[in-house]
Design a protein around this motif. Sequence first.
Motif, short mmCIF file in Angstrom:
data_model
loop_
_atom_site.label_atom_id
_atom_site.label_comp_id
_atom_site.label_asym_id
_atom_site.label_seq_id
_atom_site.Cartn_x
_atom_site.Cartn_y
_atom_site.Cartn_z
N GLY A 10 -57.01 49.31 -55.64
CA GLY A 10 -58.34 48.45 -55.80
C GLY A 10 -58.07 47.37 -56.81
N THR A 11 -56.89 47.19 -57.26
CA THR A 11 -56.84 46.05 -58.45
C THR A 11 -55.64 45.06 -58.22
N CYS A 33 -58.20 44.32 -50.93
CA CYS A 33 -59.23 44.91 -52.01
C CYS A 33 -59.59 43.64 -52.84
N LEU A 34 -58.91 42.52 -52.76
CA LEU A 34 -59.18 41.39 -53.72
C LEU A 34 -59.90 40.09 -52.91
N GLY A 75 -60.22 35.02 -56.71
CA GLY A 75 -60.85 36.21 -56.76
C GLY A 75 -60.01 37.32 -57.55
N THR A 76 -58.69 36.94 -57.84
CA THR A 76 -57.82 38.14 -58.02
C THR A 76 -58.28 38.70 -59.73
N LEU A 114 -62.84 39.86 -58.78
CA LEU A 114 -62.86 41.22 -58.03
C LEU A 114 -62.41 42.33 -58.80
N VAL A 115 -61.19 42.19 -59.52
CA VAL A 115 -60.89 43.38 -60.35
C VAL A 115 -61.68 43.82 -61.44
N ILE A 130 -50.88 38.34 -54.21
CA ILE A 130 -51.55 37.90 -55.17
C ILE A 130 -51.45 36.31 -55.44
#
Lengths: 746, 160, 286
Positions: free
Chosen positions: B43-44, B62-63, C29-30, C33-34, C102
């Motif tokens: 989730g990260t 998830c991002l 959003g990296t 969102l985390v 990413i």
Amino acid sequence: MAKDEFKEYRLVGTRPDRPDGLDKVTGRARYGADMSAPGMLWAAVVRSPHAHAKILKIDASKAEALDGVKAVVTRADFPTGLTGEEWNLQENTMAGEKALYDGHAVAAVAATSKLLAEEAARLIEVEYEVLPHVIDVDDAIKPDAPVIREGAANASVPEGMPPNVVQYLDFGRGDIEAGFAEADLVSEKTYKTEATHQGYIEPHACLGQLGEDGKGEMWVCTQGQWFIRKMCSDVLGLDTAQLRVTPSEIGGGFGGKTTIFMEPLSLALSRKAGGKPVKLVMSRSEVLRATGPTASASMDVKIGMKKDGTITAARAEFRMQGGAFPGSPVDMALYCCFAPYKLENVQHIGYDVLANRPKCAAYRAPGSPMGAFAVESLLDEMCRELGVDPMEMRLKNAVVEGDTASYGPKYGSIGLVETLEATKAHPNLKAELGPNQGRGMASGYWFNHNGETSVSLAISEDGTAQVSIGTPDIGGSRASIALMTAETLGIPYEDVRVNVVETGALGVNEPTHGSRATFASGKAAVIAAGQAIKEMCKRAANEWGIDPEAVEWADGAAQPAGPNAGKFPPMTIAEIAGKMGSTGGPISGHHESVPEGVGASFGCHVVDVEVDPETGHVKILRYLVVQDAGRAIHPSYVEGQYQGGAAQGIGWALNEAYIYDENGKLQNSVFLDYRVPVASDLPMIDTVIVEVPNPGHPYGVRGVGETGITPPLPAIANAIQAATGARLHDLPMSPPKVLAAIKAMG
Amino acid sequence: MSKMHVTTTVNGDTVEFLADPRETLLDSLRDQLGLTGTKEGCGTGDCGACSVRLDGTLVCSCLVLGVEADGKRIDTIEGMSEDGALHPLQRKFIEHAALQCGFCTPGILIAAKALLEENSNPTEEEVRYWLAGNLCRCTGYDKIIRAVMDAAAELRQEAA
Amino acid sequence: MRYHTPSTFEDAAQLAAGAQGLTRFLAGGTDVLVQMRAGSVLPDDLIDIKKIPGVSDITKTDDGGWRIGVAVPGHKLGADAALRADWPGVVEGMELVGSTQIQGRATLAGNLCNGSPAADGVPGLVAAGATVEITGPDGTRTAKVEDVPTGPFKTSLAQGEVISAILLPPRGPNGGDAYLRFIPRTEMDIAVVGCAVSLTLDGDTISDARVALGAVAPVIALAPDAAKAIVGTTLDDAALDALARAASAACKPIDDKRGTVEFRTEVAGVLAKRAAKIAYARAKGA
């Protein structure tokens, strides 16, 4: 050497596609979080932010006021009066009077959506009184350490021990002092290993349902559905048989999914929400904070060695913390640490110590890697000092069949010498090393395990066969069991379907743990197939009008056994199965036992590293795993176990560790900073499958899952010294520590 | 929290759903559309189990928010085999025993396919670095790397 | 949470300026969102700036510099050969952020606005002398990149202000830059130490240099003494040693889960030397 070269079997030792392969490459395989049910609620858990704190008050009124919140549970919703490990499991599932570690569950909530459940969890207010805490095992064993729990020590602990010691071990044989007196060199050093997590990529997940009548069901990712059933029943006060547990596909376990963590919460919430099914899926952070890591260890080892490398005496004193509950694997660490060596004088002392950390769970060869780190490192240091070749030292002292193991029992057939010889012959040992490069080796050991096992086999109407097993398939055991069953029945591999079944379908099975699935469920499946064969021979004999003893089974058909039995064409399994309804009914086989004949497995690893002398960064250049499999039923998945174990050991050696701040809060509860090896960290991992068949298994299986995580820790430490001259005694051997060790040499 | 209407194309099919704006694309795929082949491991964005293609770009679902998918094209593991024929990567993963528990497999297959579309002849090192964001805890990566290299070789042969 | 997709930076700034609760801008959003997932940041308004025209463009400006859109993800930055030829250190810094996945989302602007002292994308920008264009409710302004972060996860951006472009100066002739970071693994880690060096040569001699250090102080910052140590030299061993000493001396690190004070201080010097050698070779046209 590899199984491929054995010719006596038609299927055993071949490499067919795994039966679950297609589902797994198409996304169809269903894991713990992939199941949903009509009317399902989602759950979220409130966890302690403190390492050690009294719980003064839990106020869920704001959460309960949210539209869509259906249930909140706290410890008050669980039965009281449990004792021993049942109490431990309940307390770990949901804190009672005290939160015992950062991440300890204190409340849980169920709501109509995942986001709503998370929001409700944030609204539950918990008042704590923070208590002094202790994290490090050497601090926890001090007499004045904060007391985690009074009365947790068992009868093994003598009067006057520090308060957090809950188990004490002292065993050995011979005259340890006389042994040291015989030695030319006696060395004693202290080693430490940090807690690591199993790191399965699938977080814990379950879908539980429990009615007011006490009947329940659960879908869960687990290594053992019967363990889940028993533990949930104990914790919730249910009748065990009323709970039906179905195992999902499992996204890795490595021992960490042999117990419960949050599963009872979904059932408790379901019961409180009128029996609606409740899905509970952990986040990665919850997995790292609140599920079983392994223990951390502090270890003193003393060894006496003669100039020729003969070990004259050995002593180990290990201290391990396995979290806030008894159960660190200090016992198994002691049993395994000297297992590869002939020892007449040996002493083992162990302390199981409580600390404010999550309750440890099994992790691949529990205890063995820590003990090996200490012992195999010290042996390497001593070989250097005496100028003894470490391979020759290992061969000189190697245990063989009939020897008494360091921890007591007599070894049956074992393949340590064969493993060492195969290592010695491998080309990796002749590879040239450049500047800042070094080579290290180490041995490792695991007992392997049998355990309660129940298997059913049934012949289908068309002559294909189904096997129901109770051990979830993590690393390809459905393939290996299908191979052995098909080999025994004389039918194609593809004609066997192996199903991992729910608790209602078989007698109690222990989990897939202790490297036992292919050994135990495999052995039971072969015995069950034998029963079916006997029945099929009888059916053929009846039809032929001859004595059943005069019929033998070969090539998947009943055949008259010799000329005296009469002349009949072979009757195939399909023919017999096609008319079984009119010849006596279903044809099946069933076996349940705790199978005898476990065969232990030794391994030897050799690693080449390159160390950046300016940064302390360690690069793995070459890696070799040599291990005795007994017999490799499906060599690809045996290699896979060797490679996976090595990779986990490499992670443990170099970068993985639980890191706490001064408040006892876990600092690295995400994969960003809990640093498991990534693809670019590793080279190809070379494997050699040694096969010294285990006479206790019909196809010679020993069990291959666990030994491989044991040697990497010391092998890499030994290689780092070879490359730099610096010796690391503490894990992880992260760049700051390696650089500091290099600098300390001046 | 009012939900937003999202229209998107998943594996070639137009789909619509209502998303809470806080919901990740991963949760939209799994919980709204029933496409559970895409997995959550962290989730990260650290494990890659949730890898999908978003307008062709490899991302961690998830991002990405579900609402961000509006008007986009998404490709998941469920769309990797065409007309019942496995993609060579899928076949090679089975042949090479490149999976054990299989949980990371969908994400790795999606990521590897993106690699081979960009680089048909990657070196072992290039495969390893491309897949560094896809954690596998079972295999030690050895057989995964071999399977990807072998699939690449087969695809090059097909193309030749 | 409300989700907005403004079509101009002015609208985005107005939305943010007028918002009552917690506001976040969403590009890749990296990070956001985390933080949302962890519950550490739960915005009331999330303003997605990716629908604003031009945010995904990389353009060469008339003066020979570069304008990089705030939604340009790492993989797109890396694919721009002309930008990489001018500022390889800037590009390689961004490319070190996270995984391939990413790289499909993360942006330089986001890396900067997150305010991490360990951001891999930022030291290269600082060494390059990059600036940012900031749009606020009252118009636009520019600022030096090194003036954006003010402390760990804090920036000098006022409520309603949003970075609307990243601006790189013209590289000019005989220049080279490089970024190196140290991590425990080979990928997927946050920098324990980062160092960017940008330099210009006059013949074999360094005529101008900028050295920026990451993860060794509360903010990513220039190390002027480190730059001074190599200006006027041909990057001989004495200059490299002086550079390493000056870089180490510029460190004010902390002990944390990623490294120790001693380690960071030592390795900052090592990386400065290594990065300077690469930048020098690049300036020589290697």
